[in-house]
Design a protein around this motif. Structure first.
Motif, short mmCIF file in Angstrom:
data_model
loop_
_atom_site.label_atom_id
_atom_site.label_comp_id
_atom_site.label_asym_id
_atom_site.label_seq_id
_atom_site.Cartn_x
_atom_site.Cartn_y
_atom_site.Cartn_z
N MET A 133 0.81 -1.18 0.00
CA MET A 133 0.00 0.00 0.00
C MET A 133 0.87 1.26 0.00
O MET A 133 0.46 2.26 -0.55
N GLU A 134 2.04 1.21 0.60
CA GLU A 134 2.90 2.39 0.66
C GLU A 134 3.68 2.59 -0.64
O GLU A 134 4.10 3.69 -0.94
N GLN A 135 3.91 1.55 -1.38
CA GLN A 135 4.72 1.68 -2.59
C GLN A 135 4.07 2.56 -3.65
O GLN A 135 4.76 3.38 -4.26
N PRO A 136 2.77 2.44 -3.95
CA PRO A 136 2.20 3.35 -4.95
C PRO A 136 2.28 4.82 -4.53
O PRO A 136 2.53 5.69 -5.36
N THR A 137 2.11 5.08 -3.24
CA THR A 137 2.22 6.47 -2.77
C THR A 137 3.63 6.98 -2.96
O THR A 137 3.85 8.11 -3.42
N PHE A 140 5.77 5.93 -5.12
CA PHE A 140 6.00 6.06 -6.55
C PHE A 140 5.45 7.40 -7.06
O PHE A 140 6.10 8.10 -7.82
N VAL A 141 4.25 7.76 -6.60
CA VAL A 141 3.65 9.03 -7.03
C VAL A 141 4.50 10.20 -6.55
O VAL A 141 4.76 11.15 -7.30
#
Length: 68
Positions: free
Chosen positions: A1-5, A7-8
């Motif tokens: 869940m933290e990886q997409p944030t 990445f953004v």
């Protein structure tokens, strides 16, 4: 869940960094810096000028035209 944030945020940071070097990038002028030690500098300059006036050798006399 933290990886997409993450990445953004990373893409946004890279985009800002790359676009900041463009010729049409917005220019933000540096804020004016307050004059620090202005009075001290003025006193030091005055003292050095007075010292230089005292140390300076006297002017040479003007040459006289002697006709022989």
């Amino acid at each position: 869940m933290e990886q997409p944030t993450g990445f953004v945020f990373a893409i946004d940071a890279v985009t800002r960094h790359v676009n900041s070097a463009r010729p049409d990038a917005p220019i933000r002028p540096d804020p004016p810096r307050p004059a620090r030690f202005a009075a001290g500098r003025r006193r030091a300059a005055t003292a050095l000028r007075r010292l230089a006036d005292q140390i300076q050798p006297p002017a040479l006399p003007s040459p006289t035209n002697c006709v022989r």
